[in-house]
Design a protein around this motif. Structure first.
Motif, PDB file in Angstrom:
ATOM      1  N   ALA A   1       0.849  -1.185   0.000  1.00 14.13           N
ATOM      2  CA  ALA A   1       0.000   0.000   0.000  1.00 14.13           C
ATOM      3  C   ALA A   1       0.886   1.237   0.000  1.00 14.13           C
ATOM      4  O   ALA A   1       1.965   1.243   0.583  1.00 14.13           O
ATOM      5  CB  ALA A   1      -0.914  -0.015   1.211  1.00 14.13           C
ATOM      6  N   CYS A   7       5.404   3.551   0.915  1.00 15.76           N
ATOM      7  CA  CYS A   7       4.694   2.273   0.973  1.00 15.76           C
ATOM      8  C   CYS A   7       4.655   1.728   2.398  1.00 15.76           C
ATOM      9  O   CYS A   7       5.574   1.941   3.194  1.00 15.76           O
ATOM     10  CB  CYS A   7       5.386   1.248   0.078  1.00 15.76           C
ATOM     11  SG  CYS A   7       5.404   1.720  -1.666  1.00 15.76           S
ATOM     12  N   ALA A  27       2.014  -5.580  -8.897  1.00 10.21           N
ATOM     13  CA  ALA A  27       0.653  -5.186  -8.532  1.00 10.21           C
ATOM     14  C   ALA A  27      -0.225  -5.286  -9.774  1.00 10.21           C
ATOM     15  O   ALA A  27       0.214  -4.981 -10.879  1.00 10.21           O
ATOM     16  CB  ALA A  27       0.638  -3.753  -7.983  1.00 10.21           C
ATOM     17  N   PRO A  28      -1.448  -5.752  -9.638  1.00  9.75           N
ATOM     18  CA  PRO A  28      -2.091  -6.166  -8.394  1.00  9.75           C
ATOM     19  C   PRO A  28      -1.604  -7.549  -7.959  1.00  9.75           C
ATOM     20  O   PRO A  28      -1.098  -8.315  -8.780  1.00  9.75           O
ATOM     21  CB  PRO A  28      -3.575  -6.221  -8.774  1.00  9.75           C
ATOM     22  CG  PRO A  28      -3.550  -6.592 -10.215  1.00  9.75           C
ATOM     23  CD  PRO A  28      -2.351  -5.906 -10.796  1.00  9.75           C
ATOM     24  N   GLU A  29      -1.786  -7.842  -6.682  1.00  6.02           N
ATOM     25  CA  GLU A  29      -1.392  -9.162  -6.176  1.00  6.02           C
ATOM     26  C   GLU A  29      -2.226 -10.243  -6.839  1.00  6.02           C
ATOM     27  O   GLU A  29      -1.742 -11.298  -7.199  1.00  6.02           O
ATOM     28  CB  GLU A  29      -1.577  -9.216  -4.657  1.00  6.02           C
ATOM     29  CG  GLU A  29      -1.182 -10.544  -4.042  1.00  6.02           C
ATOM     30  CD  GLU A  29      -1.364 -10.561  -2.553  1.00  6.02           C
ATOM     31  OE1 GLU A  29      -1.135 -11.616  -1.948  1.00  6.02           O
ATOM     32  OE2 GLU A  29      -1.744  -9.527  -1.976  1.00  6.02           O
ATOM     33  N   GLU A  30      -3.509  -9.935  -7.001  1.00  7.55           N
ATOM     34  CA  GLU A  30      -4.391 -10.850  -7.718  1.00  7.55           C
ATOM     35  C   GLU A  30      -5.306 -10.033  -8.617  1.00  7.55           C
ATOM     36  O   GLU A  30      -6.026  -9.166  -8.140  1.00  7.55           O
ATOM     37  CB  GLU A  30      -5.235 -11.678  -6.750  1.00  7.55           C
ATOM     38  CG  GLU A  30      -4.455 -12.738  -5.993  1.00  7.55           C
ATOM     39  CD  GLU A  30      -5.371 -13.636  -5.184  1.00  7.55           C
ATOM     40  OE1 GLU A  30      -6.589 -13.611  -5.434  1.00  7.55           O
ATOM     41  OE2 GLU A  30      -4.860 -14.332  -4.303  1.00  7.55           O
ATOM     42  N   ALA A  31      -5.239 -10.295  -9.905  1.00  5.56           N
ATOM     43  CA  ALA A  31      -6.199  -9.694 -10.816  1.00  5.56           C
ATOM     44  C   ALA A  31      -7.415 -10.611 -10.872  1.00  5.56           C
ATOM     45  O   ALA A  31      -7.520 -11.555 -10.098  1.00  5.56           O
ATOM     46  CB  ALA A  31      -5.582  -9.525 -12.191  1.00  5.56           C
ATOM     47  N   GLU A  32      -8.318 -10.287 -11.768  1.00  6.86           N
ATOM     48  CA  GLU A  32      -9.486 -11.140 -11.917  1.00  6.86           C
ATOM     49  C   GLU A  32      -9.070 -12.346 -12.752  1.00  6.86           C
ATOM     50  O   GLU A  32      -9.350 -12.486 -13.913  1.00  6.86           O
ATOM     51  CB  GLU A  32     -10.617 -10.385 -12.613  1.00  6.86           C
ATOM     52  CG  GLU A  32     -11.938 -11.126 -12.611  1.00  6.86           C
ATOM     53  CD  GLU A  32     -13.036 -10.277 -13.209  1.00  6.86           C
ATOM     54  OE1 GLU A  32     -13.616 -10.701 -14.216  1.00  6.86           O
ATOM     55  OE2 GLU A  32     -13.289  -9.191 -12.673  1.00  6.86           O
ATOM     56  N   THR A  54      -7.560  -4.597 -16.106  1.00  5.82           N
ATOM     57  CA  THR A  54      -6.590  -4.457 -15.025  1.00  5.82           C
ATOM     58  C   THR A  54      -5.196  -4.272 -15.581  1.00  5.82           C
ATOM     59  O   THR A  54      -4.744  -5.069 -16.420  1.00  5.82           O
ATOM     60  CB  THR A  54      -6.622  -5.700 -14.118  1.00  5.82           C
ATOM     61  OG1 THR A  54      -7.949  -5.897 -13.627  1.00  5.82           O
ATOM     62  CG2 THR A  54      -5.676  -5.533 -12.940  1.00  5.82           C
ATOM     63  N   LEU A  56      -1.045  -4.201 -15.117  1.00  4.81           N
ATOM     64  CA  LEU A  56      -0.084  -5.010 -14.370  1.00  4.81           C
ATOM     65  C   LEU A  56       1.244  -4.261 -14.342  1.00  4.81           C
ATOM     66  O   LEU A  56       1.796  -3.937 -15.398  1.00  4.81           O
ATOM     67  CB  LEU A  56       0.095  -6.379 -15.039  1.00  4.81           C
ATOM     68  CG  LEU A  56       1.089  -7.342 -14.372  1.00  4.81           C
ATOM     69  CD1 LEU A  56       0.572  -7.800 -13.016  1.00  4.81           C
ATOM     70  CD2 LEU A  56       1.335  -8.554 -15.273  1.00  4.81           C
ATOM     71  N   TRP A  58       5.273  -3.743 -12.351  1.00  7.30           N
ATOM     72  CA  TRP A  58       6.325  -4.549 -11.713  1.00  7.30           C
ATOM     73  C   TRP A  58       7.541  -3.673 -11.447  1.00  7.30           C
ATOM     74  O   TRP A  58       7.843  -2.750 -12.195  1.00  7.30           O
ATOM     75  CB  TRP A  58       6.676  -5.709 -12.640  1.00  7.30           C
ATOM     76  CG  TRP A  58       7.943  -6.443 -12.334  1.00  7.30           C
ATOM     77  CD1 TRP A  58       8.106  -7.514 -11.511  1.00  7.30           C
ATOM     78  CD2 TRP A  58       9.246  -6.178 -12.865  1.00  7.30           C
ATOM     79  NE1 TRP A  58       9.410  -7.939 -11.499  1.00  7.30           N
ATOM     80  CE2 TRP A  58      10.134  -7.131 -12.325  1.00  7.30           C
ATOM     81  CE3 TRP A  58       9.740  -5.217 -13.763  1.00  7.30           C
ATOM     82  CZ2 TRP A  58      11.485  -7.155 -12.637  1.00  7.30           C
ATOM     83  CZ3 TRP A  58      11.093  -5.240 -14.069  1.00  7.30           C
ATOM     84  CH2 TRP A  58      11.956  -6.197 -13.507  1.00  7.30           C
TER      85      TRP A  58
END
Length: 238
Positions: A1, A7, A27-32, A54, A56, A58
């Motif tokens: 965050a 962060c 990020a994101p840690e988990e996408a859809e 979304t 992505l 890095w």
């Protein structure tokens, strides 16, 4: 965050004596879908499943030596790993034409759905493991585009970099309430009067605007439109 660029994470950790540090962030840690991070000496190998909405990103800063690290902030500069795509639709009918254009659907067909990448390898390309992603762009802003060079734009979508093979357009030509609906699929790399020539390749970290230009020669994929022309004369008096 992140808060104002700083962060936060949990649990808090401290620099340990005698260690070098290599950080990597995504990020994101988990996408859809699925985002797996497998540790490797050369950097993590990402497996990403796209939902086209979304982004992505890095980051992997250089190795930090403990002796210089105690009062150091680890700066994470994130790179975009996907491509960003949007459409701009132009109405190139003459300015005095009663020709408004509404686009009802813009779809990129058969985009890459899942792929793998080791982003630390700067020249490495995504390796697709599954295609079949249909990318529908929001057409809410593409209503009643006036003639004379006016245009409207979609929002951006985020795609795994690869070649775009085809785009399907569904649209309406409105002439003072007289409407004609059309549908056409543009296949890239095949040339022809109504088909863009050459390939359309997406590049990692690049933002692409695709221009769609409508005029009387191409709005009907099968026929050129011709203006109604009048010739008037008055009979002589008897």
């Amino acid at each position: 965050a992140a808060n104002n660029g700083v962060c936060t994470y949990s649990p808090l950790q401290y620099w340990a004596v005698g260690y070098d540090y290599q950080f990597e962030a995504v990020a994101p840690e988990e996408a859809e879908g699925v985002l797996d991070v497998a540790e490797a000496v050369t950097g993590s190998k990402l497996t990403f499943t796209s939902n086209s909405e979304t982004d992505l990103v890095w980051a992997r800063p250089a190795v930090i030596d403990y002796t210089a690290a105690q009062a150091q902030t680890v700066n994470l500069t994130f790179q975009h790993l996907l491509s960003r795509v949007m459409f701009r639709v132009h109405n190139q009918f003459p300015e005095n034409a009663a020709a408004k254009i509404t686009v009802n659907e813009i779809t990129i067909n058969d985009a890459v759905k899942t792929a793998t990448l080791t982003p630390a390898n700067a020249d490495e390309a995504w390796v697709a493991t599954a295609n079949g992603l249909t990318v529908n762009f929001d057409e809410a802003k593409l209503v009643d585009i006036a003639a004379g060079g006016k245009y409207a734009e979609t929002d951006h979508m985020y795609l795994i970099p690869a070649d775009i093979t085809s785009v399907t357009l569904k649209y309406t030509l409105d002439q003072n309430g007289v409407e004609n609906d059309f549908e056409h699929t543009y296949t890239f790399g095949q040339g022809g009067n109504t088909t863009p020539e050459g390939s359309l390749s997406l590049t990692r970290g690049m933002s692409l605007r695709i221009n769609v230009v409508f005029n009387e020669k191409n709005i009907d994929p099968d026929n050129e439109l011709y203006p109604i022309v009048f010739a008037a004369e008055v009979e002589e008096w008897e």
